[in-house]
Design a protein around this motif. Structure first.
Motif, PDB file in Angstrom:
ATOM      1  N   GLN A 109      23.229  32.810  36.551  1.00 22.58           N
ATOM      2  CA  GLN A 109      22.539  34.090  36.678  1.00 22.58           C
ATOM      3  C   GLN A 109      22.959  34.837  37.949  1.00 22.58           C
ATOM      4  O   GLN A 109      23.192  36.055  37.918  1.00 22.58           O
ATOM      5  CB  GLN A 109      21.022  33.859  36.673  1.00 22.58           C
ATOM      6  CG  GLN A 109      20.472  33.340  35.352  1.00 22.58           C
ATOM      7  CD  GLN A 109      20.713  34.298  34.202  1.00 22.58           C
ATOM      8  OE1 GLN A 109      20.667  35.508  34.377  1.00 22.58           O
ATOM      9  NE2 GLN A 109      20.970  33.761  33.027  1.00 22.58           N
ATOM     10  N   THR A 110      23.038  34.134  39.065  1.00 20.63           N
ATOM     11  CA  THR A 110      23.434  34.795  40.314  1.00 20.63           C
ATOM     12  C   THR A 110      24.903  35.230  40.269  1.00 20.63           C
ATOM     13  O   THR A 110      25.267  36.275  40.828  1.00 20.63           O
ATOM     14  CB  THR A 110      23.209  33.858  41.505  1.00 20.63           C
ATOM     15  OG1 THR A 110      23.874  32.596  41.266  1.00 20.63           O
ATOM     16  CG2 THR A 110      21.718  33.588  41.700  1.00 20.63           C
ATOM     17  N   THR A 111      25.733  34.444  39.610  1.00 17.78           N
ATOM     18  CA  THR A 111      27.141  34.840  39.468  1.00 17.78           C
ATOM     19  C   THR A 111      27.273  36.103  38.636  1.00 17.78           C
ATOM     20  O   THR A 111      28.036  37.018  38.983  1.00 17.78           O
ATOM     21  CB  THR A 111      27.948  33.702  38.827  1.00 17.78           C
ATOM     22  OG1 THR A 111      27.838  32.517  39.628  1.00 17.78           O
ATOM     23  CG2 THR A 111      29.414  34.082  38.690  1.00 17.78           C
ATOM     24  N   GLN A 209      33.138  30.365  41.283  1.00 11.88           N
ATOM     25  CA  GLN A 209      33.887  30.780  42.465  1.00 11.88           C
ATOM     26  C   GLN A 209      35.140  31.575  42.080  1.00 11.88           C
ATOM     27  O   GLN A 209      35.516  32.537  42.765  1.00 11.88           O
ATOM     28  CB  GLN A 209      34.254  29.553  43.288  1.00 11.88           C
ATOM     29  CG  GLN A 209      33.054  28.898  43.955  1.00 11.88           C
ATOM     30  CD  GLN A 209      33.408  27.568  44.597  1.00 11.88           C
ATOM     31  OE1 GLN A 209      34.458  26.982  44.327  1.00 11.88           O
ATOM     32  NE2 GLN A 209      32.517  27.067  45.447  1.00 11.88           N
ATOM     33  N   SER A 210      35.781  31.182  40.979  1.00 17.24           N
ATOM     34  CA  SER A 210      36.970  31.902  40.534  1.00 17.24           C
ATOM     35  C   SER A 210      36.632  33.331  40.099  1.00 17.24           C
ATOM     36  O   SER A 210      37.332  34.291  40.458  1.00 17.24           O
ATOM     37  CB  SER A 210      37.631  31.143  39.381  1.00 17.24           C
ATOM     38  OG  SER A 210      38.733  31.842  38.872  1.00 17.24           O
ATOM     39  N   LYS A 211      35.538  33.487  39.356  1.00 20.07           N
ATOM     40  CA  LYS A 211      35.140  34.817  38.899  1.00 20.07           C
ATOM     41  C   LYS A 211      34.752  35.724  40.069  1.00 20.07           C
ATOM     42  O   LYS A 211      35.138  36.902  40.113  1.00 20.07           O
ATOM     43  CB  LYS A 211      33.971  34.704  37.914  1.00 20.07           C
ATOM     44  CG  LYS A 211      34.354  34.117  36.566  1.00 20.07           C
ATOM     45  CD  LYS A 211      33.173  34.111  35.631  1.00 20.07           C
ATOM     46  CE  LYS A 211      33.560  33.580  34.248  1.00 20.07           C
ATOM     47  NZ  LYS A 211      32.399  33.570  33.323  1.00 20.07           N
ATOM     48  N   VAL A 212      34.012  35.172  41.012  1.00 17.24           N
ATOM     49  CA  VAL A 212      33.580  35.974  42.159  1.00 17.24           C
ATOM     50  C   VAL A 212      34.784  36.369  43.011  1.00 17.24           C
ATOM     51  O   VAL A 212      34.863  37.492  43.519  1.00 17.24           O
ATOM     52  CB  VAL A 212      32.537  35.203  42.981  1.00 17.24           C
ATOM     53  CG1 VAL A 212      32.241  35.908  44.300  1.00 17.24           C
ATOM     54  CG2 VAL A 212      31.246  35.049  42.184  1.00 17.24           C
ATOM     55  N   ILE A 215      36.566  39.403  41.387  1.00 16.45           N
ATOM     56  CA  ILE A 215      35.901  40.698  41.556  1.00 16.45           C
ATOM     57  C   ILE A 215      35.904  41.136  43.015  1.00 16.45           C
ATOM     58  O   ILE A 215      35.955  42.339  43.314  1.00 16.45           O
ATOM     59  CB  ILE A 215      34.460  40.631  40.998  1.00 16.45           C
ATOM     60  CG1 ILE A 215      33.912  42.033  40.768  1.00 16.45           C
ATOM     61  CG2 ILE A 215      33.553  39.830  41.888  1.00 16.45           C
ATOM     62  CD1 ILE A 215      34.646  42.818  39.728  1.00 16.45           C
ATOM     63  N   ARG A 216      35.870  40.192  43.933  1.00 20.03           N
ATOM     64  CA  ARG A 216      35.997  40.547  45.354  1.00 20.03           C
ATOM     65  C   ARG A 216      37.354  41.165  45.651  1.00 20.03           C
ATOM     66  O   ARG A 216      37.459  42.111  46.442  1.00 20.03           O
ATOM     67  CB  ARG A 216      35.802  39.300  46.218  1.00 20.03           C
ATOM     68  CG  ARG A 216      34.351  38.873  46.411  1.00 20.03           C
ATOM     69  CD  ARG A 216      34.305  37.590  47.167  1.00 20.03           C
ATOM     70  NE  ARG A 216      32.950  37.147  47.453  1.00 20.03           N
ATOM     71  CZ  ARG A 216      32.655  35.949  47.969  1.00 20.03           C
ATOM     72  NH1 ARG A 216      33.622  35.087  48.264  1.00 20.03           N
ATOM     73  NH2 ARG A 216      31.400  35.635  48.205  1.00 20.03           N
ATOM     74  N   LYS A 217      38.377  40.650  45.004  1.00 30.45           N
ATOM     75  CA  LYS A 217      39.716  41.198  45.197  1.00 30.45           C
ATOM     76  C   LYS A 217      39.782  42.644  44.723  1.00 30.45           C
ATOM     77  O   LYS A 217      40.401  43.500  45.378  1.00 30.45           O
ATOM     78  CB  LYS A 217      40.728  40.337  44.435  1.00 30.45           C
ATOM     79  CG  LYS A 217      42.167  40.767  44.620  1.00 30.45           C
ATOM     80  CD  LYS A 217      43.113  39.842  43.859  1.00 30.45           C
ATOM     81  CE  LYS A 217      44.549  40.285  44.034  1.00 30.45           C
ATOM     82  NZ  LYS A 217      45.488  39.388  43.284  1.00 30.45           N
ATOM     83  N   ILE A 218      39.130  42.938  43.606  1.00 28.67           N
ATOM     84  CA  ILE A 218      39.105  44.315  43.103  1.00 28.67           C
ATOM     85  C   ILE A 218      38.385  45.234  44.079  1.00 28.67           C
ATOM     86  O   ILE A 218      38.817  46.372  44.347  1.00 28.67           O
ATOM     87  CB  ILE A 218      38.435  44.345  41.714  1.00 28.67           C
ATOM     88  CG1 ILE A 218      39.283  43.574  40.704  1.00 28.67           C
ATOM     89  CG2 ILE A 218      38.222  45.779  41.250  1.00 28.67           C
ATOM     90  CD1 ILE A 218      38.656  43.450  39.328  1.00 28.67           C
TER      91      ILE A 218
END
Length: 260
Positions: A109-111, A209-212, A215-218
């Motif tokens: 949920q937090t992700t 961690q991979s998904k976050v 999106i941080r890179k974007i």
């Protein structure tokens, strides 16, 4: 059946009473023909009854009862496994599995919230970049009213970018707590003997961690483009100011002179 018995008795009694009497023999032959007719009639009735729908239903019912009895008899012969002994170790192992399930739900949920927040933040940044580029191309071509209108839109978009960034920070804090809880629950599951729960939790951690990180890179790329646009705006403004006469500085709109 009663008629059949009577016919048989008549035939046996009259046939052997007097063999020399022709009339008696002739009468006995008549009795035999009547008995044969009775037997044929009973046979026809039996065939009709066996081919009737009622008889077929009775046969199917009897077969189903026989199958049910055989299945139940087979189940009685199957040994059932006993319930696991409720020892302290098994109870702790079950509790650790419940903890990992809850931790994985909290992490998912937090992700999802953090990824959505960064997505909206990146969209707001790209909208601001588009407005800034439009403003750069229109420097020196707009009236003071049009200039003020564009800056009102840009300021409103900057407020939205700031709000989206605050939302990202808030969900980032929740996500970091979820990461910490999942790491602790995975360790507890491993120590209690629930290796499968530990492995599943670690896998979920890697995916989150991979998904976050993606999106941080974007978001970082969008911030970098915004900084480049700001630098381009400053350079374009300097060129415009240097290209006009010093006596006309009073006619330059306030938006060109402000520091952003």
């Amino acid at each position: 059946m009663q008629a059949f018995r009577n016919c048989g008795l008549c035939a046996s009694g009259n046939l052997f009473k007097g063999r020399t009497d022709f009339l008696v023999a002739r009468r006995n032959m008549s009795v035999l023909r009547v008995s044969a007719a009775c037997v044929q009639l009973l046979k026809d009735k039996t065939n009709v009854f066996c081919s009737s729908p009622v008889h077929q239903r009775l046969l199917r019912l009897a077969r189903s009862k026989a199958v049910a009895f055989s299945v139940s008899s087979g189940l009685c012969a199957v040994p059932f496994t006993q319930v696991e002994n409720l020892s302290h170790e098994s109870l702790i192992r079950r509790a650790s599995c419940l903890v990992t399930d809850s931790a994985n739900t909290y992490l998912s949920q937090t992700t999802l919230a953090l990824v959505d927040a960064h997505t909206q933040y990146a969209k707001a940044l790209h909208t601001l970049i588009a407005l800034q580029k439009r403003y750069i191309t229109s420097i020196g071509k707009l009236t003071p009213a049009e200039e003020d209108s564009i800056w009102q839109v840009i300021i409103g978009q900057r407020v939205e970018v700031s709000d989206r960034l605050e939302e990202c920070k808030r969900f980032e804090s929740n996500w970091m707590n979820a990461i910490h809880i999942c790491e602790l629950s995975a360790e507890a599951a491993y120590n209690s003997g629930a290796e499968h729960a530990c492995t599943a939790t670690k896998t979920n951690l890697q995916v989150a961690q991979s998904k976050v990180e993606e999106i941080r890179k974007i978001s970082r790329e969008a911030k970098k483009k915004l900084a480049e646009t700001k630098a381009e705006e400053i350079q374009r403004m300097a060129e415009y100011v240097s290209s006009i006469d010093i006596n006309d500085l009073e006619d330059i709109p306030e938006a060109y002179l402000r520091e952003d």
